[in-house]
Design an enzyme around this catalytic site. Structure first.
Site, PDB file in Angstrom:
ATOM      1  N   ASP A 165       0.866  -1.183   0.000  1.00  0.00           N
ATOM      2  CA  ASP A 165       0.000   0.000   0.000  1.00  0.00           C
ATOM      3  C   ASP A 165       0.896   1.225   0.000  1.00  0.00           C
ATOM      4  O   ASP A 165       2.127   1.098  -0.048  1.00  0.00           O
ATOM      5  CB  ASP A 165      -0.960  -0.016   1.208  1.00  0.00           C
ATOM      6  CG  ASP A 165      -2.290   0.637   0.865  1.00  0.00           C
ATOM      7  OD1 ASP A 165      -2.274   1.811   0.476  1.00  0.00           O
ATOM      8  OD2 ASP A 165      -3.340  -0.024   0.963  1.00  0.00           O
ATOM      9  N   GLU A 192     -10.236   2.476  -4.781  1.00  0.00           N
ATOM     10  CA  GLU A 192      -9.899   3.863  -4.441  1.00  0.00           C
ATOM     11  C   GLU A 192      -8.810   4.447  -5.354  1.00  0.00           C
ATOM     12  O   GLU A 192      -7.736   4.811  -4.889  1.00  0.00           O
ATOM     13  CB  GLU A 192      -9.450   3.934  -2.978  1.00  0.00           C
ATOM     14  CG  GLU A 192     -10.548   3.485  -2.028  1.00  0.00           C
ATOM     15  CD  GLU A 192     -10.170   3.596  -0.566  1.00  0.00           C
ATOM     16  OE1 GLU A 192     -11.057   3.952   0.223  1.00  0.00           O
ATOM     17  OE2 GLU A 192      -9.023   3.301  -0.212  1.00  0.00           O
ATOM     18  N   HIS A 215      -3.112   3.098  -4.562  1.00  0.00           N
ATOM     19  CA  HIS A 215      -2.449   2.617  -3.336  1.00  0.00           C
ATOM     20  C   HIS A 215      -1.014   2.146  -3.601  1.00  0.00           C
ATOM     21  O   HIS A 215      -0.544   1.186  -3.005  1.00  0.00           O
ATOM     22  CB  HIS A 215      -3.265   1.488  -2.688  1.00  0.00           C
ATOM     23  CG  HIS A 215      -4.542   1.954  -2.070  1.00  0.00           C
ATOM     24  ND1 HIS A 215      -4.622   2.427  -0.781  1.00  0.00           N
ATOM     25  CD2 HIS A 215      -5.792   2.050  -2.581  1.00  0.00           C
ATOM     26  CE1 HIS A 215      -5.872   2.789  -0.514  1.00  0.00           C
ATOM     27  NE2 HIS A 215      -6.608   2.571  -1.591  1.00  0.00           N
TER      28      HIS A 215
END
Ligand code: ACM
Length: 765
Positions: free
Chosen positions: A201, A349, A289
């Site tokens: 991440d 995301e 990410h």
């Protein structure tokens, strides 16, 4: 005719005997998850160090796992034998057991027979036996005994769902291999079978990739970030928030946090998990990410920039071939480490805004006829899926991957509670779906007295699917994001005992006897103590945070677990193991602040309860006439951080409601709803109110703040009291929804009654 009726009766008995129902649960057997069918027998089978384990060849690993329990108990292994024997413990192959993880366990006074078709099924039987044995089987030398007794019984068992998963984010905070082994061992005990490791991440890259060494040389290390600072602050009151020293290094005058797994370490962990029939599913989260990777390899972005966008970091560029070369090289090494059929690509995301500005993307979109940015993300995911498939693997992605179109062969992991139709859409597209919605399955959300109940009663199958379509819901998983989980103890606290509720839901599905489950869980704590699992202690029942009394109040607590001590302070300090013990009743006759917590004999400490006591007079009713049924509601289509900001906005619409719940019609991801009017209080007294909301809510009754559950947060319950006279009392509830969660519940109780919904007839305006 007679025979037919007899046959029918037998058929009914056999059929109903096969499914565990509420009545049939026998709390003599504290097994979680409770078996599909369990029938008690008479007497025990006694195991001694001379008892032989006979096994069919394919079950050698399971025979060893079983024998570990006896090694721990007897100090030595039982003799293993592949030749058929009449007595002892037999691990038999049975082609007739249809479920892949199914088994049959028959214990009589002279023999134990375990039948399975697969090693996985046999392993699940061993876990059932593990739970039937005393807790000293868990570790060597806890207590050496001369014999062990197992009760005579017959179990036929198989799981309801094939995917019974746990996820752990090892990027935001890092966890050692030793901890992962402990985690896997506890998962196995409860028949969970998938461990999803979120390996990369923005905050850290945690797996060695030989072709790109800087991913871990640089990407695995960071200076403390704002999440660490938040943890350090919380550690003042709770040592579980202390950042694990094991993962802090000092290098070139810098203090760095991090760590990574070598490929060799991870392969050994995969083998350890495989012996326990747990697949490790690696996630390399992309195209978003990816900040840790981009810092090390800036060519991965469209424009060389690596920073935070509005909400998320900038992603890698799906429009350069060099990105695909990198991604394929990384996943090739990942597939070499992880034999799992499933590989997770993330896909959540993504701030796609820079893609729109990139010439490479403009050209690619034109060339490939890609109409928008979600479709461009789909182009990336679909290409990667083809690559995965060419290696014989299946792609899993978070549910955003369906936004721009997805092939039906990808597996969708549903998480966005605020997009309720996403799993239904995915299933209708033919995709298999794994359910992990934030409520109730994000185990990084602070647990409260309702969390396990909500997990236990969660239905993995969303509304709107036919029974055939429902088969594409292959199971569920709890996710543990670790931004605020910097230690092993905190991780234990967050996942246990919640995971046991999920385990029973996914294996036994609707045993539907929550009381039986909680009784069995209390017994499991002894085993978890031996396993050194720092689980969250059971909630103390009936605790009210904002207490009100007219003359005096008493505080007494029914301990939810034997051997627990309740200790308290009244000077504002945190209770510790030397604080005053609360035994019997504490009389309260002045406004004060009590802090209390439960303590166990082995050093466990429960949540700290802050109980405020305030003296109030009974509020007189308001004099109004000609009231109408229901409350007046205002709907505000905007984002609010706290309820106090609602008054600065104008309502987009108003309506009348006689229920307190998130209105069905609401579509905006962020909004507020206000409820105002009166409640028709039936009698004088002190009333307790319980407000559960995601996000925030504040309840005022008779102009007195009764419950303050404000701010942006997951669905937590807060409670408080107010002293009221019979009659109409002013009522005001403000609720804000930040986006996702969509929970609003209000209950009340009086004089110790169980919390119940407010009758609709109470609401007036
Ligand atoms: C997620 O929680 N971003 C999958």
């Amino acid at each position: 005719m007679k025979n037919k009726i007899a046959a029918l009766l037998i058929a009914i008995i056999v059929f109903t005997g096969f499914k565990a129902t509420a009545q049939q649960i026998d709390n003599k057997y504290n097994i979680i998850p409770y078996p599909t069918s369990l029938t008690s027998g008479q007497g025990n089978f006694v195991i001694t160090p001379a008892t032989t384990i006979t096994y069919a060849g394919l079950f050698i690993n399971e025979a060893n796992r079983l024998n570990e329990l006896f090694i721990n108990s007897f100090g030595k292994a039982l003799p293993l034998n592949t030749a058929s024997k009449e007595h002892g413990i037999q691990l038999k192959y049975d082609a007739g057991i249809s479920a892949d993880e199914g088994y049959r366990l028959v214990i009589t006074t002279h023999q134990i027979t375990i039948s399975a078709r697969t090693p996985a099924g046999m392993f699940m039987a061993v876990q059932t036996i593990r739970q039937l044995l005393p807790v000293n089987v868990e570790y060597p030398n806890v207590k050496i005994v001369k014999s062990l007794a197992l009760p005579a019984l017959t179990i036929n068992d198989e799981p309801a769902y094939e995917w019974r998963g746990m996820h752990l984010d090892v990027s935001r905070h890092f966890f050692s291999i030793a901890y992962l082994k402990k985690f896997i061992n506890v998962m196995a005990l409860y028949k969970m079978n998938k461990l999803h490791l979120h390996l990369t991440d923005d905050q850290g890259w945690r797996i060695e990739i030989k072709k790109y060494p800087k991913l871990t040389e640089e990407g695995a290390w960071r200076t403390f970030n704002n999440q660490d600072s938040a943890c350090i602050k919380k550690a003042v009151d709770n040592p579980d928030f202390k950042i694990d020293e094991e993962h802090i290094v000092h290098k070139n005058d810098k203090t760095l946090y991090g760590g990574f797994y070598t490929q060799a370490e991870m392969k050994a962990l995969v083998a350890y998990a495989a012996e326990r029939h747990i697949d490790i599913i690696p996630e390399i989260d992309m195209p978003g990410h990816m900040m840790a990777a981009i810092n090390a390899y800036p060519f991965l972005t469209c424009n060389g920039e690596n920073k935070w966008g509005t909400l998320f970091t900038k992603p890698i560029c799906p429009c350069n071939e060099s990105t695909f070369e990198f991604a394929e090289n990384v996943f090739t090494e990942i597939m070499d480490i992880f034999p799992s059929k499933y590989i997770h690509i993330g896909g959540d995301e993504v701030d796609r805004s820079d893609w729109a500005k990139s010439d490479a993307c403009k050209q690619l979109m034109q060339r490939e006829g890609i109409k928008d940015l979600p479709a461009l993300q789909s182009y990336f995911i679909n290409r990667m899926e083809k690559f995965f498939n060419s290696k014989g693997r299946k792609l899993i992605g978070w549910d955003e991957i369906i936004e721009g179109g997805i092939s039906p062969t990808a597996i969708v992991m549903y998480w966005r509670g605020w997009v309720p139709d996403a799993p239904v859409k995915a299933v209708k597209n033919g995709n298999k779906v794994i359910m992990t919605p934030g409520a109730p399955l994000y185990f990084d959300y602070q647990p409260d007295q309702n969390s396990i109940y909500n997990i236990y009663h969660f239905n993995p199958v969303p509304a709107g699917l036919t029974s055939t379509e429902a088969k594409l819901i292959i199971g569920a998983q709890a996710n543990i994001w670790t931004e605020n989980i910097p230690s092993e103890n905190r991780a234990d606290y967050m996942f246990m005992p919640r995971m046991t509720g999920l385990a029973e839901l996914l294996w036994t599905n609707n045993v539907n006897d929550y009381n039986s489950y909680t009784t069995r869980l209390t017994d499991q704590f002894k085993r978890l103590d031996v396993l050194k699992v720092h689980y969250r202690l059971p909630d103390l029942p009936g605790m009210i945070t904002q207490n009100v009394f007219t003359d005096q109040d008493t505080l007494s607590i029914v301990k939810p677990m034997p051997g627990m001590q309740i200790r308290y302070t009244s000077d504002g300090t945190l209770p510790n193991k030397n604080s005053q013990e609360l035994n019997g009743k504490l009389v309260i006759n002045k406004s004060e602040h009590i802090r209390l917590a439960a303590f166990t004999s082995i050093g466990g400490k429960g949540d700290v309860y802050d109980l405020n006591y305030q003296q109030q007079s009974l509020s007189p009713p308001v004099e109004v006439s000609n009231t109408q049924p229901g409350l007046i509601c205002g709907y505000y289509k905007a984002f609010f951080k706290e309820t106090k900001f609602i008054s600065q906005a104008n309502a987009d619409s108003t309506f009348i409601s006689d229920v307190i719940a998130v209105p069905q019609s609401v579509k905006a991801p962020s909004f507020a709803v206000t409820y105002s009017g009166y409640i028709d209080v039936p009698s004088d007294g002190v009333y307790s109110f319980y407000l559960t909301c995601d996000d925030g809510g504040v309840l005022k009754i008779a102009d007195r703040e009764t419950v303050n559950n404000d701010g942006l947060h997951s669905a937590i319950e807060k409670n408080g009291q107010v002293a009221l006279k019979k009659g109409l009392q002013k009522f005001k509830l403000d609720f804000i929804e930040g986006g996702g969660g969509y929970t609003l519940k209000l209950k009340y109780s009086k004089d110790g009654s169980a919390p119940a919904d407010l009758p609709t007839s109470w609401f007036r305006n």
